[in-house]
Design an enzyme around this catalytic site. Sequence first.
Site, PDB file in Angstrom:
ATOM      1  N   ASP A  67      -3.091  -6.444   5.941  1.00 33.91           N
ATOM      2  CA  ASP A  67      -1.917  -5.646   6.263  1.00 33.91           C
ATOM      3  C   ASP A  67      -1.928  -4.651   7.276  1.00 33.91           C
ATOM      4  OD1 ASP A  67      -3.500  -3.897   4.838  1.00 33.91           O
ATOM      5  OD2 ASP A  67      -2.541  -3.755   2.981  1.00 33.91           O
ATOM      6  N   ASP A 136      -1.185   1.943  -8.528  1.00 31.00           N
ATOM      7  CA  ASP A 136      -0.139   1.105  -9.525  1.00 31.00           C
ATOM      8  C   ASP A 136      -0.312  -0.144  -9.662  1.00 31.00           C
ATOM      9  OD1 ASP A 136       0.199   0.539  -6.930  1.00 31.00           O
ATOM     10  OD2 ASP A 136       2.389   1.076  -6.575  1.00 31.00           O
ATOM     11  N   HIS A 138      -1.152  -2.456  -6.826  1.00 31.31           N
ATOM     12  CA  HIS A 138      -0.594  -3.185  -5.813  1.00 31.31           C
ATOM     13  C   HIS A 138      -1.815  -3.814  -4.987  1.00 31.31           C
ATOM     14  CE1 HIS A 138      -0.469   0.688  -3.201  1.00 31.31           C
ATOM     15  NE2 HIS A 138      -1.346  -0.219  -2.316  1.00 31.31           N
ATOM     16  N   GLU A 143       3.789  -3.988  -3.358  1.00 32.11           N
ATOM     17  CA  GLU A 143       3.982  -3.009  -4.086  1.00 32.11           C
ATOM     18  C   GLU A 143       4.705  -3.565  -5.250  1.00 32.11           C
ATOM     19  OE1 GLU A 143       3.013  -0.137  -3.514  1.00 32.11           O
ATOM     20  OE2 GLU A 143       3.937   0.882  -1.646  1.00 32.11           O
TER      21      GLU A 143
HETATM   22  C1  GLP Z   1      -3.699   0.562   0.738  1.00 34.09           C
HETATM   23  C2  GLP Z   1      -4.067  -0.722   1.217  1.00 34.09           C
HETATM   24  C3  GLP Z   1      -4.823  -1.570   0.124  1.00 34.09           C
HETATM   25  C4  GLP Z   1      -5.695  -0.839  -0.531  1.00 34.09           C
HETATM   26  C5  GLP Z   1      -5.155   0.631  -1.303  1.00 34.09           C
HETATM   27  C6  GLP Z   1      -6.191   1.475  -2.032  1.00 34.09           C
HETATM   28  O1  GLP Z   1      -2.263   0.518  -0.172  1.00 34.09           O
HETATM   29  N1  GLP Z   1      -2.915  -1.379   1.757  1.00 34.09           N
HETATM   30  O2  GLP Z   1      -5.124  -2.712   0.730  1.00 34.09           O
HETATM   31  O3  GLP Z   1      -6.353  -1.513  -1.521  1.00 34.09           O
HETATM   32  O4  GLP Z   1      -4.536   1.303  -0.197  1.00 34.09           O
HETATM   33  O5  GLP Z   1      -6.738   2.023  -0.909  1.00 34.09           O
HETATM   34  P1  GLP Z   1      -8.203   2.947  -1.385  1.00 34.09           P
HETATM   35  O6  GLP Z   1      -9.147   1.972  -1.254  1.00 34.09           O
HETATM   36  O7  GLP Z   1      -8.038   3.893  -0.189  1.00 34.09           O
HETATM   37  O8  GLP Z   1      -8.131   3.607  -2.837  1.00 34.09           O
END
Ligand code: GLP
Length: 266
Positions: A67, A136, A138, A143
């Site tokens: 993404d 949540d 995702h 989402e």
């Molecule tokens: C964002 C990214 C996800 C990631 C999530 C959790 O939403 N698009 O790919 O898994 O954050 O991030 P973190 O690893 O910083 O907790």
Amino acid sequence: MEVIIQPSPDAAAAVAARIIGDLIRRKPDAVLGLATGGTPCGLYKELIRMHRQEGLDFSGVTTFNLDEYVGIPPGHPASYHRFMQENLFAHVNVPPGNIHIPDGNTPDIPQFCARYEEQIRQAGGIDLQVLGIGHDGHIGFNESTSSLVSRTRIKTLTEETLAANQRFFAPGEPVPRHVITMGVGTIMDSRTCLMLAFGEGKAKAVASMVEGPITAMCPASILQMHRQTSLILDPPAASLLTRTAYYQHVFANKPDFQRVSAFPVI
Ligand code: GLP
């Protein structure tokens, strides 16, 4: 789904890196799906170490990132282009032409997304998709309530995700509301998924994903329908699971042919 509980995020990252290293050694032209966020940083550090000290060769590897934000320049400190450059690509030898990250500045988002899907297909599909998980549930930027068969497309972030990702932006700087993300269906098409989750803050999402019902409210729960997903956790992220003893028993008693080299057992 395979649940692997490791004593610490570093130990989990080392296991994940070994799985990826084994894949690249077995299949030098492997196609990797990559993730951003705080979670995979230790994994990328370990892959860099393996490249430098063990000669892990990325010269045939192709990558597709999950993404990217819409509307911030690739050089922006919070952009996923910059994140990947700083945390992995500047330090290993993936040929720049083999790196794919959604273009958040494309003038035609639907056309770009269709082409991204086509590029994944032309590369032969994703062999291994690295994933983190949002609080949540995702995955990527899919989402809650995302279609469980969605493809790469634009999404609008929830207030919760905006707040969670504010830490990557300057204080007071707005987090972009729109993103381009691989869809849940795109992720499900990858041959293997390797998810990492660390810390108590992820425990609820992890429990919903592994032991809860399959629901678009927790997009990661669709991975229950994926043929080969491994989930590598630290103890706090595993703390709300109810079948922990079973997961540990399975891991400790893996037949040799299923073991990645010298898996540490806890
Ligand atoms: C964002 C990214 C996800 C990631 C999530 C959790 O939403 N698009 O790919 O898994 O954050 O991030 P973190 O690893 O910083 O907790």
